[in-house]
Design a protein around this motif. Sequence first.
Motif, PDB file in Angstrom:
ATOM      1  N   GLU A  54      13.688   7.439  31.825  1.00  0.00           N
ATOM      2  CA  GLU A  54      13.469   8.890  31.854  1.00  0.00           C
ATOM      3  C   GLU A  54      12.094   9.184  32.447  1.00  0.00           C
ATOM      4  OE1 GLU A  54      12.969  12.671  28.767  1.00  0.00           O
ATOM      5  OE2 GLU A  54      13.626  10.701  28.043  1.00  0.00           O
ATOM      6  N   VAL A  55      12.063   9.996  33.506  1.00  0.00           N
ATOM      7  CA  VAL A  55      10.792  10.374  34.125  1.00  0.00           C
ATOM      8  C   VAL A  55      10.137  11.451  33.269  1.00  0.00           C
ATOM      9  CG1 VAL A  55       9.679  11.391  36.144  1.00  0.00           C
ATOM     10  CG2 VAL A  55      11.603   9.823  36.438  1.00  0.00           C
ATOM     11  N   VAL A  56       8.973  11.140  32.728  1.00  0.00           N
ATOM     12  CA  VAL A  56       8.265  12.121  31.898  1.00  0.00           C
ATOM     13  C   VAL A  56       6.970  12.585  32.560  1.00  0.00           C
ATOM     14  CG1 VAL A  56       9.234  11.248  29.755  1.00  0.00           C
ATOM     15  CG2 VAL A  56       7.075  10.319  30.584  1.00  0.00           C
ATOM     16  N   GLY A  57       6.548  11.884  33.610  1.00  0.00           N
ATOM     17  CA  GLY A  57       5.350  12.305  34.327  1.00  0.00           C
ATOM     18  C   GLY A  57       5.610  13.573  35.128  1.00  0.00           C
ATOM     19  N   GLN A  58       4.552  14.269  35.470  1.00  0.00           N
ATOM     20  CA  GLN A  58       4.668  15.502  36.241  1.00  0.00           C
ATOM     21  C   GLN A  58       3.625  15.538  37.342  1.00  0.00           C
ATOM     22  OE1 GLN A  58       4.140  18.511  33.166  1.00  0.00           O
ATOM     23  NE2 GLN A  58       6.314  18.990  33.244  1.00  0.00           N
ATOM     24  N   CYS A  59       4.007  16.110  38.461  1.00  0.00           N
ATOM     25  CA  CYS A  59       3.062  16.335  39.546  1.00  0.00           C
ATOM     26  C   CYS A  59       1.928  17.207  39.032  1.00  0.00           C
ATOM     27  CB  CYS A  59       3.753  17.009  40.728  1.00  0.00           C
ATOM     28  SG  CYS A  59       2.624  17.576  42.027  1.00  0.00           S
ATOM     29  N   VAL A  60       0.689  16.819  39.307  1.00  0.00           N
ATOM     30  CA  VAL A  60      -0.474  17.538  38.797  1.00  0.00           C
ATOM     31  C   VAL A  60      -0.598  18.924  39.411  1.00  0.00           C
ATOM     32  CG1 VAL A  60      -2.135  16.719  40.526  1.00  0.00           C
ATOM     33  CG2 VAL A  60      -2.912  17.201  38.194  1.00  0.00           C
ATOM     34  N   GLU A  61       0.075  19.156  40.545  1.00  0.00           N
ATOM     35  CA  GLU A  61      -0.022  20.438  41.229  1.00  0.00           C
ATOM     36  C   GLU A  61       1.102  21.400  40.860  1.00  0.00           C
ATOM     37  OE1 GLU A  61      -2.380  21.591  43.110  1.00  0.00           O
ATOM     38  OE2 GLU A  61      -3.622  19.791  43.277  1.00  0.00           O
ATOM     39  N   CYS A  62       2.352  20.928  40.958  1.00  0.00           N
ATOM     40  CA  CYS A  62       3.498  21.841  40.779  1.00  0.00           C
ATOM     41  C   CYS A  62       4.307  21.557  39.517  1.00  0.00           C
ATOM     42  CB  CYS A  62       4.406  21.790  41.999  1.00  0.00           C
ATOM     43  SG  CYS A  62       5.264  20.195  42.206  1.00  0.00           S
ATOM     44  N   LEU A  63       3.961  20.500  38.793  1.00  0.00           N
ATOM     45  CA  LEU A  63       4.606  20.120  37.524  1.00  0.00           C
ATOM     46  C   LEU A  63       6.032  19.613  37.702  1.00  0.00           C
ATOM     47  CD1 LEU A  63       3.338  22.977  35.171  1.00  0.00           C
ATOM     48  CD2 LEU A  63       2.242  20.787  35.757  1.00  0.00           C
ATOM     49  N   TYR A  66       7.669  13.610  38.150  1.00  0.00           N
ATOM     50  CA  TYR A  66       7.244  12.631  39.149  1.00  0.00           C
ATOM     51  C   TYR A  66       6.378  11.582  38.458  1.00  0.00           C
ATOM     52  CZ  TYR A  66       5.632  10.807  43.645  1.00  0.00           C
ATOM     53  OH  TYR A  66       5.363  10.009  44.731  1.00  0.00           O
ATOM     54  N   ASP A  67       6.516  10.299  38.856  1.00  0.00           N
ATOM     55  CA  ASP A  67       5.703   9.291  38.177  1.00  0.00           C
ATOM     56  C   ASP A  67       5.310   8.113  39.068  1.00  0.00           C
ATOM     57  OD1 ASP A  67       8.072   7.952  38.422  1.00  0.00           O
ATOM     58  OD2 ASP A  67       8.400   7.629  36.282  1.00  0.00           O
ATOM     59  N   GLU A  68       5.233   8.321  40.376  1.00  0.00           N
ATOM     60  CA  GLU A  68       4.833   7.240  41.271  1.00  0.00           C
ATOM     61  C   GLU A  68       3.322   7.256  41.470  1.00  0.00           C
ATOM     62  OE1 GLU A  68       7.028   7.432  44.870  1.00  0.00           O
ATOM     63  OE2 GLU A  68       8.898   6.801  43.934  1.00  0.00           O
ATOM     64  N   ARG A  79     -12.095  10.507  40.749  1.00  0.00           N
ATOM     65  CA  ARG A  79     -11.334   9.389  41.329  1.00  0.00           C
ATOM     66  C   ARG A  79     -10.384   8.724  40.335  1.00  0.00           C
ATOM     67  NH1 ARG A  79     -15.625   6.049  44.933  1.00  0.00           N
ATOM     68  NH2 ARG A  79     -17.010   6.568  43.224  1.00  0.00           N
ATOM     69  N   ASP A  80      -9.958   9.464  39.322  1.00  0.00           N
ATOM     70  CA  ASP A  80      -8.889   8.984  38.449  1.00  0.00           C
ATOM     71  C   ASP A  80      -7.559   9.130  39.191  1.00  0.00           C
ATOM     72  OD1 ASP A  80     -10.533   8.335  36.378  1.00  0.00           O
ATOM     73  OD2 ASP A  80     -10.038  10.057  35.132  1.00  0.00           O
ATOM     74  N   LEU A  81      -6.612   8.229  38.913  1.00  0.00           N
ATOM     75  CA  LEU A  81      -5.284   8.344  39.508  1.00  0.00           C
ATOM     76  C   LEU A  81      -4.625   9.657  39.087  1.00  0.00           C
ATOM     77  CD1 LEU A  81      -3.891   4.743  38.908  1.00  0.00           C
ATOM     78  CD2 LEU A  81      -4.414   5.767  41.121  1.00  0.00           C
ATOM     79  N   VAL A  82      -3.928  10.287  40.011  1.00  0.00           N
ATOM     80  CA  VAL A  82      -3.182  11.499  39.693  1.00  0.00           C
ATOM     81  C   VAL A  82      -1.766  11.372  40.247  1.00  0.00           C
ATOM     82  CG1 VAL A  82      -5.147  13.068  39.547  1.00  0.00           C
ATOM     83  CG2 VAL A  82      -4.112  12.630  41.766  1.00  0.00           C
ATOM     84  N   LEU A  83      -0.835  12.047  39.607  1.00  0.00           N
ATOM     85  CA  LEU A  83       0.544  12.085  40.073  1.00  0.00           C
ATOM     86  C   LEU A  83       0.708  13.282  40.996  1.00  0.00           C
ATOM     87  CD1 LEU A  83       2.355  11.352  36.682  1.00  0.00           C
ATOM     88  CD2 LEU A  83       2.039   9.761  38.605  1.00  0.00           C
ATOM     89  N   VAL A  84       1.070  13.023  42.247  1.00  0.00           N
ATOM     90  CA  VAL A  84       1.246  14.096  43.225  1.00  0.00           C
ATOM     91  C   VAL A  84       2.571  13.873  43.929  1.00  0.00           C
ATOM     92  CG1 VAL A  84       0.242  15.344  45.166  1.00  0.00           C
ATOM     93  CG2 VAL A  84      -1.254  14.131  43.571  1.00  0.00           C
ATOM     94  N   CYS A  85       3.478  14.834  43.829  1.00  0.00           N
ATOM     95  CA  CYS A  85       4.811  14.700  44.407  1.00  0.00           C
ATOM     96  C   CYS A  85       4.746  14.737  45.937  1.00  0.00           C
ATOM     97  CB  CYS A  85       5.726  15.798  43.874  1.00  0.00           C
ATOM     98  SG  CYS A  85       5.370  17.446  44.550  1.00  0.00           S
ATOM     99  N   PRO A  86       5.794  14.287  46.629  1.00  0.00           N
ATOM    100  CA  PRO A  86       5.795  14.257  48.089  1.00  0.00           C
ATOM    101  C   PRO A  86       5.506  15.612  48.736  1.00  0.00           C
ATOM    102  CG  PRO A  86       7.593  12.938  47.257  1.00  0.00           C
ATOM    103  CD  PRO A  86       6.990  13.643  46.067  1.00  0.00           C
TER     104      PRO A  86
END
Length: 202
Positions: A54-63, A66-68, A79-86
Amino acid sequence: FFKGINFTFDKRVAMKPDLSSQCTDFGRKSILAGSDSNEAQPNTLELDNDTDYEVVGQCVECLTPYDELCGSRVCTVCRDLVLVCPTCQKEKREYHCNRHATWKHCYFSFLEVFDRQELDQQRLELIKLRNSLSPVPKFKNARRTLARQIDKVEQRIEGLVHNQVMVERGAPRRCRSCLEPCTVCNGRCWGFWKDSSESESE
């Protein structure tokens, strides 16, 4: 047992949950996800197809779910890692984590694309942000970070005024971790992705 992925703080980076109590390595495959075709392929992490996942992560911009993770997608401030969708990867030149979300309209690492009017506005917003952080001792580090950025913006403005630098609207998007153009960076420049040989050569 956990939902989503489990950050491992090593080169595996993350693991997916396994109901049989054995977690599977999450970093088996490098793929190009959500990047322009002319950009270097970053070392993103992809899960095998699994109905239990189950994908529980969210894009930091649009929510968007997403979890890549990728070493070239980090907060431009810390410079912390962030989740950003395509989709947001294509729309944004720089990213901001949740902690620095209120800075996203005025704090940028790469200033070459902005003209004097835009930089003046950034400077005013940065000063306003810095002055809002009180008491001073509690926000000493954040205020120092903002002060450095204010100096950086002012130096850029001075360079534009004296024709020492030019606005580069078409400047290539660059990786915040290694500062290389995204057409060159493959994502191996951050933390756990970085090879020891590369670290020693820097």
